[in-house]
Design a protein around this motif. Structure first.
Motif, PDB file in Angstrom:
ATOM      1  N   MET A 189       0.798  -1.305   0.087  1.00  0.00           N
ATOM      2  CA  MET A 189       0.093  -0.108  -0.223  1.00  0.00           C
ATOM      3  C   MET A 189       0.989   1.179  -0.025  1.00  0.00           C
ATOM      4  O   MET A 189       1.925   1.317   1.046  1.00  0.00           O
ATOM      5  CB  MET A 189      -0.731   0.068   1.388  1.00  0.00           C
ATOM      6  N   ILE A 190       0.749   2.232  -1.008  1.00  0.00           N
ATOM      7  CA  ILE A 190       1.392   3.310  -1.082  1.00  0.00           C
ATOM      8  C   ILE A 190       1.222   4.433  -0.180  1.00  0.00           C
ATOM      9  O   ILE A 190      -0.127   4.673   0.262  1.00  0.00           O
ATOM     10  CB  ILE A 190       1.447   4.021  -2.355  1.00  0.00           C
ATOM     11  N   ASN A 191       2.031   4.751   0.615  1.00  0.00           N
ATOM     12  CA  ASN A 191       1.691   5.948   1.644  1.00  0.00           C
ATOM     13  C   ASN A 191       1.337   7.007   0.993  1.00  0.00           C
ATOM     14  O   ASN A 191       2.213   7.721   0.226  1.00  0.00           O
ATOM     15  CB  ASN A 191       2.969   6.104   2.460  1.00  0.00           C
ATOM     16  N   ARG A 192      -0.031   7.603   0.979  1.00  0.00           N
ATOM     17  CA  ARG A 192      -0.376   8.895   0.416  1.00  0.00           C
ATOM     18  C   ARG A 192      -0.393  10.303   1.359  1.00  0.00           C
ATOM     19  O   ARG A 192      -1.021  11.225   1.131  1.00  0.00           O
ATOM     20  CB  ARG A 192      -1.768   8.534  -0.274  1.00  0.00           C
ATOM     21  N   SER A 193       0.346   9.932   2.516  1.00  0.00           N
ATOM     22  CA  SER A 193       0.329  11.067   3.503  1.00  0.00           C
ATOM     23  C   SER A 193       1.370  11.987   3.495  1.00  0.00           C
ATOM     24  O   SER A 193       1.441  12.986   4.011  1.00  0.00           O
ATOM     25  CB  SER A 193       0.079  10.429   5.006  1.00  0.00           C
ATOM     26  N   LYS A 194       2.388  11.789   2.586  1.00  0.00           N
ATOM     27  CA  LYS A 194       3.741  12.735   2.311  1.00  0.00           C
ATOM     28  C   LYS A 194       3.613  13.104   0.747  1.00  0.00           C
ATOM     29  O   LYS A 194       3.217  12.266  -0.287  1.00  0.00           O
ATOM     30  CB  LYS A 194       4.689  11.788   2.330  1.00  0.00           C
ATOM     31  N   ALA A 195       4.067  14.238   0.648  1.00  0.00           N
ATOM     32  CA  ALA A 195       4.183  14.774  -0.519  1.00  0.00           C
ATOM     33  C   ALA A 195       5.185  15.510  -0.729  1.00  0.00           C
ATOM     34  O   ALA A 195       6.251  16.101   0.100  1.00  0.00           O
ATOM     35  CB  ALA A 195       3.130  15.734  -1.033  1.00  0.00           C
ATOM     36  N   LEU A 196       5.829  15.680  -2.056  1.00  0.00           N
ATOM     37  CA  LEU A 196       7.201  16.344  -2.470  1.00  0.00           C
ATOM     38  C   LEU A 196       6.721  17.706  -3.324  1.00  0.00           C
ATOM     39  O   LEU A 196       6.224  17.221  -4.328  1.00  0.00           O
ATOM     40  CB  LEU A 196       8.177  15.462  -2.932  1.00  0.00           C
ATOM     41  N   ALA A 197       6.920  18.696  -2.826  1.00  0.00           N
ATOM     42  CA  ALA A 197       6.685  20.021  -3.635  1.00  0.00           C
ATOM     43  C   ALA A 197       7.843  20.459  -4.144  1.00  0.00           C
ATOM     44  O   ALA A 197       8.861  20.781  -3.665  1.00  0.00           O
ATOM     45  CB  ALA A 197       6.205  21.151  -2.615  1.00  0.00           C
ATOM     46  N   VAL A 198       7.536  20.670  -5.515  1.00  0.00           N
ATOM     47  CA  VAL A 198       8.749  21.203  -6.540  1.00  0.00           C
ATOM     48  C   VAL A 198       8.629  22.849  -6.088  1.00  0.00           C
ATOM     49  O   VAL A 198       7.406  23.528  -6.445  1.00  0.00           O
ATOM     50  CB  VAL A 198       8.473  21.206  -7.874  1.00  0.00           C
ATOM     51  N   PHE A 199       9.827  23.439  -5.657  1.00  0.00           N
ATOM     52  CA  PHE A 199       9.486  24.801  -5.016  1.00  0.00           C
ATOM     53  C   PHE A 199      10.582  25.574  -5.351  1.00  0.00           C
ATOM     54  O   PHE A 199      12.033  25.468  -5.319  1.00  0.00           O
ATOM     55  CB  PHE A 199       9.677  24.649  -3.379  1.00  0.00           C
ATOM     56  N   SER A 200      10.186  26.705  -5.709  1.00  0.00           N
ATOM     57  CA  SER A 200      11.097  27.881  -6.091  1.00  0.00           C
ATOM     58  C   SER A 200      11.356  29.117  -5.327  1.00  0.00           C
ATOM     59  O   SER A 200      12.191  29.913  -5.629  1.00  0.00           O
ATOM     60  CB  SER A 200      10.964  28.476  -7.713  1.00  0.00           C
ATOM     61  N   GLY A 201      10.275  28.974  -4.596  1.00  0.00           N
ATOM     62  CA  GLY A 201      10.171  30.372  -3.582  1.00  0.00           C
ATOM     63  C   GLY A 201       9.338  31.651  -4.258  1.00  0.00           C
ATOM     64  O   GLY A 201       9.202  32.746  -3.550  1.00  0.00           O
ATOM     65  N   GLY A 202       8.875  31.384  -5.429  1.00  0.00           N
ATOM     66  CA  GLY A 202       8.092  32.143  -6.172  1.00  0.00           C
ATOM     67  C   GLY A 202       6.575  32.153  -5.713  1.00  0.00           C
ATOM     68  O   GLY A 202       6.238  31.365  -4.703  1.00  0.00           O
ATOM     69  N   GLN A 203       5.564  33.092  -6.187  1.00  0.00           N
ATOM     70  CA  GLN A 203       4.264  32.949  -5.742  1.00  0.00           C
ATOM     71  C   GLN A 203       3.498  31.616  -5.810  1.00  0.00           C
ATOM     72  O   GLN A 203       2.843  31.132  -5.194  1.00  0.00           O
ATOM     73  CB  GLN A 203       3.654  34.143  -6.737  1.00  0.00           C
ATOM     74  N   ASP A 204       3.701  31.212  -7.116  1.00  0.00           N
ATOM     75  CA  ASP A 204       2.984  29.892  -7.539  1.00  0.00           C
ATOM     76  C   ASP A 204       3.160  28.591  -6.633  1.00  0.00           C
ATOM     77  O   ASP A 204       2.712  27.955  -6.072  1.00  0.00           O
ATOM     78  CB  ASP A 204       3.270  29.553  -8.906  1.00  0.00           C
ATOM     79  N   SER A 205       4.914  28.487  -6.647  1.00  0.00           N
ATOM     80  CA  SER A 205       5.035  27.184  -5.690  1.00  0.00           C
ATOM     81  C   SER A 205       4.908  27.656  -4.310  1.00  0.00           C
ATOM     82  O   SER A 205       4.771  26.652  -3.691  1.00  0.00           O
ATOM     83  CB  SER A 205       6.480  26.945  -6.063  1.00  0.00           C
ATOM     84  N   THR A 206       5.080  28.727  -3.849  1.00  0.00           N
ATOM     85  CA  THR A 206       4.863  28.990  -2.433  1.00  0.00           C
ATOM     86  C   THR A 206       3.345  28.898  -2.042  1.00  0.00           C
ATOM     87  O   THR A 206       2.957  28.094  -0.987  1.00  0.00           O
ATOM     88  CB  THR A 206       5.067  30.457  -2.022  1.00  0.00           C
ATOM     89  N   THR A 207       2.319  28.834  -2.825  1.00  0.00           N
ATOM     90  CA  THR A 207       0.824  28.778  -2.810  1.00  0.00           C
ATOM     91  C   THR A 207       0.730  27.249  -2.753  1.00  0.00           C
ATOM     92  O   THR A 207       0.047  26.735  -1.946  1.00  0.00           O
ATOM     93  CB  THR A 207       0.150  29.705  -3.867  1.00  0.00           C
ATOM     94  N   CYS A 208       1.431  26.672  -3.732  1.00  0.00           N
ATOM     95  CA  CYS A 208       1.409  25.122  -3.804  1.00  0.00           C
ATOM     96  C   CYS A 208       1.818  24.384  -2.590  1.00  0.00           C
ATOM     97  O   CYS A 208       1.387  23.510  -2.039  1.00  0.00           O
ATOM     98  CB  CYS A 208       1.881  24.680  -4.888  1.00  0.00           C
ATOM     99  N   LEU A 209       2.960  25.042  -2.011  1.00  0.00           N
ATOM    100  CA  LEU A 209       3.593  24.284  -0.612  1.00  0.00           C
ATOM    101  C   LEU A 209       2.438  24.302   0.240  1.00  0.00           C
ATOM    102  O   LEU A 209       2.333  23.706   0.957  1.00  0.00           O
ATOM    103  CB  LEU A 209       4.900  25.361  -0.419  1.00  0.00           C
ATOM    104  N   TYR A 210       1.816  25.654   0.392  1.00  0.00           N
ATOM    105  CA  TYR A 210       0.878  25.722   1.433  1.00  0.00           C
ATOM    106  C   TYR A 210      -0.391  24.829   1.302  1.00  0.00           C
ATOM    107  O   TYR A 210      -1.209  24.494   2.004  1.00  0.00           O
ATOM    108  CB  TYR A 210       0.747  27.011   1.891  1.00  0.00           C
ATOM    109  N   TRP A 211      -0.544  24.676   0.087  1.00  0.00           N
ATOM    110  CA  TRP A 211      -1.843  23.760  -0.262  1.00  0.00           C
ATOM    111  C   TRP A 211      -1.566  22.746   0.164  1.00  0.00           C
ATOM    112  O   TRP A 211      -2.029  21.779   0.468  1.00  0.00           O
ATOM    113  CB  TRP A 211      -2.023  24.084  -1.952  1.00  0.00           C
ATOM    114  N   ALA A 212      -0.276  22.004  -0.287  1.00  0.00           N
ATOM    115  CA  ALA A 212       0.303  20.587   0.064  1.00  0.00           C
ATOM    116  C   ALA A 212       0.000  20.471   1.740  1.00  0.00           C
ATOM    117  O   ALA A 212      -0.234  19.375   1.830  1.00  0.00           O
ATOM    118  CB  ALA A 212       1.562  20.314  -0.537  1.00  0.00           C
TER     119      ALA A 212
END
Ligand code: ZN
Length: 229
Positions: free
Chosen positions: A1-24
């Motif tokens: 069973m794959i663990n779906r409680s962890k995620a890896l965010a591709v992150f640049s420190g820009g508006q979009d990836s920061t928003t995605c980090l907090y979404w994650a």
């Protein structure tokens, strides 16, 4: 069973990836970030990413892919190329780094797998004005299949911003409680100026126009991202 409680965010420190980090952080119990050094002219970007990851309390992992990224000529990594301020007719603006998201996500997937993570998060958006081919939904779906075949795994690439315009991305940041932080501390500007940016590069124009649009009808845009947070 794959663990779906962890995620890896591709992150640049820009508006979009920061928003995605907090979404994650809202959707997963444990979030890691991976940031790429690809020879960008403004290495401040990496320091900004490191600081935001620290603030968010997530693991920060930096990978240097400059030799791969340097193969394709573009104005974000080559000081000799003057940046296109408009999209030229019939071709991509030279702010396009060929293959960037393919490299980013492929390397991210290998790193994720090593850490028992199979959920990847990226801030690409098909709605962005430049319409880079590697930001499109069809590309992400195709790469998702390819990664699964390449490693015989069950990766899922999450793209919370795919169908949002910049005004809605601001709304999402607001919903996630990070509006001021995104506005003041992220770096999206192609000229390397954090926060409000230089104001005139294509990335600043897109970000600032989106912000103005968002602030002109905040309630409407907040409602429009209801189902995403
Ligand atoms: Zn700028």
């Amino acid at each position: 069973m794959i663990n779906r409680s962890k995620a890896l965010a591709v992150f640049s420190g820009g508006q979009d990836s920061t928003t995605c980090l907090y979404w994650a952080l809202k959707h997963f119990d444990e979030v890691h970030t991976i940031t790429f050094s690809y020879g960008q002219k403004h290495s401040l970007e990496i320091e900004v990413a490191r600081k935001i990851a620290e603030k968010a309390g997530v693991d920060f992992h930096l990978v240097d892919i400059a030799p791969i990224a340097a193969i394709g000529k573009n104005s974000l990594t080559d000081a000799a190329v003057a940046m296109d301020s408009e999209k030229p007719a019939g071709c991509w603006p030279n702010t396009f780094v060929p293959g960037r998201n393919m490299f980013f996500l492929s390397i991210a997937a290998v790193y994720a797998r090593e850490n028992g993570i199979f959920d990847l998060v990226t801030g690409v958006s098909q709605t962005d004005f430049s319409g880079y081919p590697d930001c499109r939904d069809s590309f992400i779906r195709s790469l998702n299949v390819t990664l699964n075949l390449a490693m015989e795994e069950q990766f899922v690439i999450h793209t919370p911003l795919m169908w949002l315009d910049k005004a809605q991305t601001w709304a999402l940041a607001d919903r996630l409680g990070i509006f001021d932080m995104v506005r003041n501390e992220t770096l999206t500007c192609y000229n390397g100026v954090p926060g409000e940016g230089c104001g005139h590069c294509p990335s600043c124009r897109l970000r600032n126009e989106g912000l103005e649009k968002y602030l002109s009808d905040r309630d409407f845009f907040l409602r429009s991202v209801d189902g995403i947070v």
